[in-house]
Every structure is written in structure tokens, then in C-alpha cells.
Design a protein around this motif. Sequence first.
Motif, PDB file in Angstrom:
ATOM      1  N   SER A   1      40.737  37.496  33.227  1.00  0.00           N
ATOM      2  CA  SER A   1      40.860  36.040  33.160  1.00  0.00           C
ATOM      3  C   SER A   1      42.348  35.680  33.159  1.00  0.00           C
ATOM      4  N   PRO A   2      42.676  34.443  33.460  1.00  0.00           N
ATOM      5  CA  PRO A   2      44.094  34.054  33.479  1.00  0.00           C
ATOM      6  C   PRO A   2      44.801  34.249  32.149  1.00  0.00           C
ATOM      7  N   THR A   3      44.125  34.002  31.034  1.00  0.00           N
ATOM      8  CA  THR A   3      44.788  34.184  29.739  1.00  0.00           C
ATOM      9  C   THR A   3      45.029  35.660  29.454  1.00  0.00           C
ATOM     10  N   GLU A   4      44.050  36.517  29.789  1.00  0.00           N
ATOM     11  CA  GLU A   4      44.263  37.955  29.600  1.00  0.00           C
ATOM     12  C   GLU A   4      45.384  38.462  30.504  1.00  0.00           C
TER      13      GLU A   4
ATOM     14  N   SER B   1      47.971  36.708  31.658  1.00  0.00           N
ATOM     15  CA  SER B   1      49.269  36.256  31.148  1.00  0.00           C
ATOM     16  C   SER B   1      49.659  37.025  29.901  1.00  0.00           C
ATOM     17  N   ASN B   2      48.699  37.315  28.994  1.00  0.00           N
ATOM     18  CA  ASN B   2      49.013  38.092  27.803  1.00  0.00           C
ATOM     19  C   ASN B   2      49.441  39.511  28.169  1.00  0.00           C
TER      20      ASN B   2
END
Length: 70
Positions: free
Chosen positions: A56-59, A61-62
Motif C-alpha cells: 500500500s502507499p503508506t507501507e 512510504s514507511n
Amino acid sequence: MWIVRVALKRPYTFVVLAILILILGTLSIFFAPQQTSFQTSNIPVVSIIWNYTGLSPTEMSNRIITLQEA
């Protein structure tokens, strides 16, 4: 309106002026100084492409932030 009257009385004057503008305009293109502010500069650039399918985009970016800032 004065310029129209002069152009009608002396048509050759305006033809000569138009030719003179054409010649001087062409010469100014060749003899104009070049701008130095637009010279190419060799700035080093590094590009990194991360490709993790299924994140996912948040994973994503993290993962990038923790790897790059560590």
C-alpha cells in the motif's frame, strides 16, 4: 495621420526603411552577445526507483523513509 500622409508622399522612403530594418534585424541576431545565465551546468543527479508490488502507499512510504533516512 501624419505618418500616412508622409508614406503616401514618399513611398520609396518607407520601402528603404523596411529593407534597412530587415537587414539590421538580421545582423543583430548574429552579432548579439550570448546570455551566460542559461549555460548548461553539470549538477550531479541521483535517481532511485523502488518497485515493491503489492504494498500500500503508506507501507511503501514507511519502507522508503526508514531505509533512506537510517
